[in-house]
Motif scaffolding. Structure first.
Motif, short mmCIF file in Angstrom:
data_model
loop_
_atom_site.label_atom_id
_atom_site.label_comp_id
_atom_site.label_asym_id
_atom_site.label_seq_id
_atom_site.Cartn_x
_atom_site.Cartn_y
_atom_site.Cartn_z
N VAL A 40 -0.96 -15.42 -41.04
CA VAL A 40 -0.96 -16.73 -40.40
C VAL A 40 0.46 -17.08 -40.39
O VAL A 40 1.05 -17.56 -39.26
N ALA A 41 1.34 -16.70 -41.43
CA ALA A 41 2.76 -16.94 -41.22
C ALA A 41 3.42 -16.10 -39.99
O ALA A 41 4.26 -16.85 -39.29
N GLU A 42 3.01 -14.92 -39.95
CA GLU A 42 3.74 -14.35 -38.70
C GLU A 42 3.29 -14.87 -37.47
O GLU A 42 3.86 -14.91 -36.31
N GLY A 43 1.86 -15.54 -37.42
CA GLY A 43 1.59 -16.07 -36.21
C GLY A 43 2.43 -17.52 -35.79
O GLY A 43 2.63 -17.63 -34.53
N HIS A 44 2.54 -18.17 -36.77
CA HIS A 44 3.71 -19.49 -36.71
C HIS A 44 4.98 -18.92 -36.08
O HIS A 44 5.55 -19.52 -35.17
N LEU A 45 5.60 -17.88 -36.47
CA LEU A 45 6.83 -17.06 -36.33
C LEU A 45 6.69 -16.94 -34.73
O LEU A 45 7.87 -17.14 -34.08
N LEU A 46 5.63 -16.17 -34.42
CA LEU A 46 5.59 -15.79 -33.01
C LEU A 46 5.62 -17.00 -32.10
O LEU A 46 6.21 -16.50 -30.96
N GLU A 47 4.81 -17.92 -32.34
CA GLU A 47 4.96 -18.88 -31.61
C GLU A 47 6.25 -19.90 -31.48
O GLU A 47 6.50 -20.39 -30.35
N VAL A 48 7.21 -19.81 -32.63
CA VAL A 48 8.35 -20.47 -32.65
C VAL A 48 9.03 -19.60 -31.48
O VAL A 48 9.72 -20.09 -30.88
N GLU A 49 9.12 -18.35 -31.78
CA GLU A 49 9.71 -17.39 -30.80
C GLU A 49 9.54 -17.55 -29.32
O GLU A 49 10.29 -17.65 -28.26
N GLN A 50 8.08 -17.75 -29.05
CA GLN A 50 7.82 -17.99 -27.83
C GLN A 50 8.33 -19.40 -27.20
O GLN A 50 8.89 -19.38 -26.12
N VAL A 51 8.32 -20.60 -27.83
CA VAL A 51 8.93 -21.76 -27.63
C VAL A 51 10.38 -21.57 -27.23
O VAL A 51 10.58 -22.03 -26.29
N LYS A 52 11.08 -20.71 -28.22
CA LYS A 52 12.53 -20.49 -28.05
C LYS A 52 12.76 -20.00 -26.67
O LYS A 52 13.47 -20.52 -25.90
N ASN A 53 12.14 -18.95 -26.34
CA ASN A 53 12.32 -18.02 -25.10
C ASN A 53 12.11 -18.94 -23.80
O ASN A 53 12.60 -18.90 -23.04
N LYS A 54 10.91 -19.69 -23.99
CA LYS A 54 10.44 -20.32 -22.89
C LYS A 54 11.38 -21.70 -22.64
O LYS A 54 11.61 -22.03 -21.50
N LEU A 55 11.74 -22.19 -23.55
CA LEU A 55 12.85 -23.03 -23.60
C LEU A 55 14.19 -22.76 -22.99
O LEU A 55 14.57 -23.58 -22.14
N GLU A 56 14.58 -21.92 -23.27
CA GLU A 56 15.86 -21.30 -22.80
C GLU A 56 15.77 -20.77 -21.36
O GLU A 56 16.82 -21.17 -20.51
N GLU A 57 14.66 -20.51 -20.95
CA GLU A 57 14.37 -20.13 -19.44
C GLU A 57 14.40 -21.56 -18.68
O GLU A 57 14.97 -21.50 -17.67
N LEU A 58 13.67 -22.63 -19.23
CA LEU A 58 13.64 -23.56 -18.44
C LEU A 58 14.75 -24.33 -18.31
O LEU A 58 15.30 -25.06 -17.33
N ASN A 59 15.70 -24.15 -19.55
CA ASN A 59 16.78 -25.00 -19.48
C ASN A 59 18.13 -24.25 -18.54
O ASN A 59 18.67 -25.06 -17.65
N ASN A 60 17.94 -22.93 -18.45
CA ASN A 60 18.73 -22.30 -17.59
C ASN A 60 18.27 -22.62 -15.91
O ASN A 60 19.35 -22.98 -15.05
N LYS A 61 17.24 -22.67 -15.81
CA LYS A 61 16.78 -23.34 -14.54
C LYS A 61 17.32 -24.54 -13.92
O LYS A 61 17.50 -25.00 -13.03
#
Length: 553
Positions: free
Chosen positions: A364-385
Motif C-alpha cells: 500500500v505504501a509503495e502504491g502511494h509512492l508510485l502515484e506521487v512519482e506519477q504526479v511529479k512526472n506528469k506535472l513536470e511535463e505539463l509545466n514544460n509545455k
C-alpha cells in the motif's frame, strides 16, 4: 476482748458467772468483798463496751465479705485483662526475644489461625459471662450494704468496664482479622489479575502499528482507542482495589511483609507506565493517520488536476489570439497560477511521502509512492509545455497585469467622482462653510488633474503589448470620463472662488460699518446720512450678488 464481750450473752456463760458468785460467797469473809467488787466491775465494764463492739463486728463482717469479693473476682479480672491484651497487642507489645507467639499474620493461613484463636478468646469471654453477671450482682448487693467501702464500688465498676471493654476489643479484633483475611484472599486473586492485565496491555501496545490505508487506519485507530480506554479502566480499577487490600493487610502484618508488599505494589505501579505509553502511541498514531489522510486527499486531488491541467493546456494552445488576446492572457495567467499551486502541493507531497512512507516495505505504501512519482512526472511535463506556450507572451502577461492593476484602481475612482458630480454642490450658509467648500473643490480638482498621469502610465503600458485593442478602448473611455469630471471641477472652483470673494467683501463692509457706527455712538454723534445710505446700498449690492452666486452653485 471482743470475743469475750460477745460470749457474755451466752446462757452457759451466765450460769458460769452465777456459780462463780456462789463460790465466792462460800470463801472467807476476808477476800470475799474484794473479789466480788472486782468481778462486778469487770462485768459492768463489759456491759458498757458491748454496743460499740457489736458495731465494729458488723463493719468487720462487711469488710470481710468485700475483701472476699475482691479475692473472688481477681481470677476473672486477670483472665479478662489477658484476653484484652491479646486483642490489642501489636508489633510494639512484644520484644524480639520475648519467646511469645508470632503476632503478625503474613499470609491467609496465618490470618485464619489468628481468627480461630480470637474466636476461642471470644468463646472464653462468653463462658465467663454467667460468672461475670453473678459477681456483678453480688458486688451491686454489697454496694447496697451500710458502710460499704469505696474501693468495692471501684472494683465493681472496674469489673463491669473491663468485661465490656474486653468483649468489645475482642470482637473488634475479630472483625479486623476477618477483614484482613478477606483482603488477603482478594489480594491473591487480584495480584494474578493485575499481572494478566499488564501482560495484555503490553501485548496490545506491541500490536499498535501504522496502517497505510487511511480508511483502515481510521477504523483501527478507533478500535484501539476504545480498547485502550477499557484497558486503562480495568487496570486502574484493579490497581486501586489491590492497593486498598494491601493497605488493610499492612495494618497488622510484619514490617518485613509490609516492605515486601510495598515492593510488589511499586513494581505494579512501574509496569502501569504501559498505559501512558499506550496513550502516547495512540496519540502519535492519531496524528499519523490524520496526516496520512491529508496526504492521500492532496495526492488524489493532484491526480485529478492532471487531467484538468492537460485540458486547459490544450485549450490554450488552440485559443485564437488575434481577436481575443485579453482572454488568452487571462487563461495563461490562470493556468500559470494553477501550475504554481500544483508544484507547491507536489513539493509538500514529496516531503510528506518521505516522512510518512519512506522505507516502508508495504504494498500500500509503495502504491502511494508510485502515484506521487506519477504526479511529479506528469506535472513536470505539463509545466514544460506551459512554459513553451507562454514564453511568447510572457511580456504581454506582465504588462497586462500592470495595466489591470491600474485599471482596477482607476475605474472605481472615476465612478466615485461621477457620483459626487451627480450629487452637486451644497449651498453654504456661512462664510466659513463657503471657505471649507472652496478648499474641498480645489482638492477635488487637483485629484482629477493628477489622475491624468495614471492614464498616461496605462497608455504607456498597453503600447508595449502586442495586442491591446480592448485596453485602448477602455483607456479612451476612462480619459473621456476624466475630462468631463475635470471640466465640472474647474467650474466648481471658479464659482466657489467668486462666492468666497464676494462673501468676504460683504463681511468686510459689514465690519467696517459696525466699526464707524460704534465710534460715532461713542462720541455721541450721529453718522452722516449720505454715508449711511451709500454704505447700505453697497451692502445690498454685495448681498444680492452673493445670493446669485449661491443659487448658481
Amino acid at each position: 476482748m471482743a470475743y469475750q464481750c460477745k460470749n457474755l450473752k451466752r446462757e452457759e456463760l451466765k450460769v458460769w458467772l452465777a456459780d462463780m458468785l456462789k463460790l465466792l460467797n462460800q470463801k472467807s469473809d476476808q477476800n470475799l468483798e474484794t473479789e466480788k467488787k472486782r468481778l462486778e466491775a469487770l462485768i459492768q465494764r463489759h456491759t458498757e463496751v458491748l454496743p460499740g463492739i457489736e458495731e465494729n463486728m458488723r463493719k468487720v463482717d462487711v469488710y470481710s465479705r468485700c475483701y472476699q469479693y475482691v479475692d473472688d473476682i481477681t481470677p476473672l479480672l486477670k483472665l479478662l485483662e489477658d484476653l484484652r491484651r491479646k486483642s490489642t497487642e501489636d508489633e510494639h507489645d512484644k520484644k524480639p526475644d520475648s519467646g511469645g507467639s508470632k503476632i503478625h499474620p503474613d499470609s491467609t493461613e496465618q490470618v485464619t489461625t489468628f481468627i480461630e484463636n480470637q474466636e476461642a478468646n471470644i468463646a472464653k469471654i462468653e463462658e465467663k459471662r454467667g460468672e461475670f453477671q453473678q459477681l456483678l450482682k453480688r458486688g451491686e448487693k454489697l454496694e447496697g450494704q451500710a458502710d460499704c467501702p469505696d474501693f468495692l464500688k471501684e472494683q465493681v465498676k472496674g469489673l463491669s468496664e473491663l468485661f465490656m471493654d474486653t468483649e468489645q476489643k475482642a470482637k473488634l479484633k475479630l472483625d479486623i482479622l476477618k477483614n484482613n483475611e478477606k483482603a488477603w484472599q482478594e489480594y491473591e486473586e487480584d495480584k494474578v489479575t493485575m499481572v494478566n492485565l499488564l501482560d495484555q496491555a503490553d501485548e496490545k501496545l506491541r500490536n499498535i502499528r501504522k496502517l497505510f490505508d487511511p480508511q483502515q487506519g481510521a477504523e483501527d485507530l478507533s478500535m484501539r482507542t476504545e480498547q485502550a480506554e477499557k484497558t486503562r479502566q480495568a487496570n486502574e480499577a484493579c490497581f486501586t482495589k489491590l492497593k486498598a487490600n494491601v493497605d488493610i493487610i499492612c495494618g497488622i502484618c510484619s514490617p518485613d511483609k509490609k516492605e515486601e508488599l510495598g515492593k510488589i505494589m511499586k513494581g505494579f505501579e512501574e509496569r502501569n507506565a504501559v498505559l501512558t505509553n499506550t496513550d502516547d502511541r495512540i496519540s502519535k498514531l492519531k496524528k499519523y493517520t490524520t496526516d496520512l489522510q491529508t496526504f492521500v486527499d492532496k495526492k488524489e486531488a493532484s491526480l485529478a488536476w492532471l487531467k484538468t491541467g492537460q485540458e486547459q493546456l490544450d485549450e490554450l494552445m488552440k485559443f485564437p489570439g488575434e481577436d481575443k488576446s485579453d482572454e488568452k492572457l487571462l487563461m495563461t495567467v490562470k493556468m500559470q497560477k494553477d501550475m504554481e499551486t500544483q508544484l507547491t502541493i507536489l513539493a509538500g507531497l514529496i516531503t510528506e511521502s518521505e516522512r510518512l512512507l519512506g522505507g516502508k516495505n508495504n504494498s500500500v505504501a509503495e502504491g502511494h509512492l508510485l502515484e506521487v512519482e506519477q504526479v511529479k512526472n506528469k506535472l513536470e511535463e505539463l509545466n514544460n509545455k506551459l512554459k513553451e506556450v507562454s514564453g511568447e507572451i510572457s511580456e504581454d502577461l506582465h504588462h497586462w497585469a500592470d495595466y489591470q492593476a491600474e485599471l482596477k484602481t482607476f475605474q472605481p475612482w472615476v465612478t466615485e467622482v461621477e457620483e459626487r458630480i451627480k450629487g452637486g454642490q451644497k449651498k453654504p450658509t456661512s462664510l466659513s462653510e463657503a471657505q471649507e467648500m472652496l478648499k474641498s473643490v480645489q482638492e477635488f480638482d487637483t485629484d482629477i488633474k493628477t489622475r491624468l498621469g495614471n492614464l498616461d502610465k496605462m497608455t504607456e503600458t498597453v503600447t508595449m503589448m502586442t495586442q491591446h485593442e480592448k485596453a485602448d478602448r477602455e483607456i479612451t473611455e476612462c480619459r473621456e470620463r476624466r475630462q468631463v469630471a475635470e471640466k465640472v471641477s474647474a467650474e466648481w472652483v471658479e464659482k466657489t472662488q467668486k462666492l468666497v470673494q464676494q462673501w468676504e467683501e460683504l463681511n468686510a463692509t459689514v465690519t467696517e460699518v459696525q466699526g464707524w457706527v460704534a465710534a460715532a455712538e461713542k462720541v455721541g454723534e450721529s453718522p452722516n446720512q449720505d454715508t449711511v445710505d451709500a454704505t447700505l446700498n453697497k451692502l445690498k449690492g454685495f448681498f444680492a450678488e452673493k445670493q446669485k452666486l449661491v443659487e448658481a452653485l
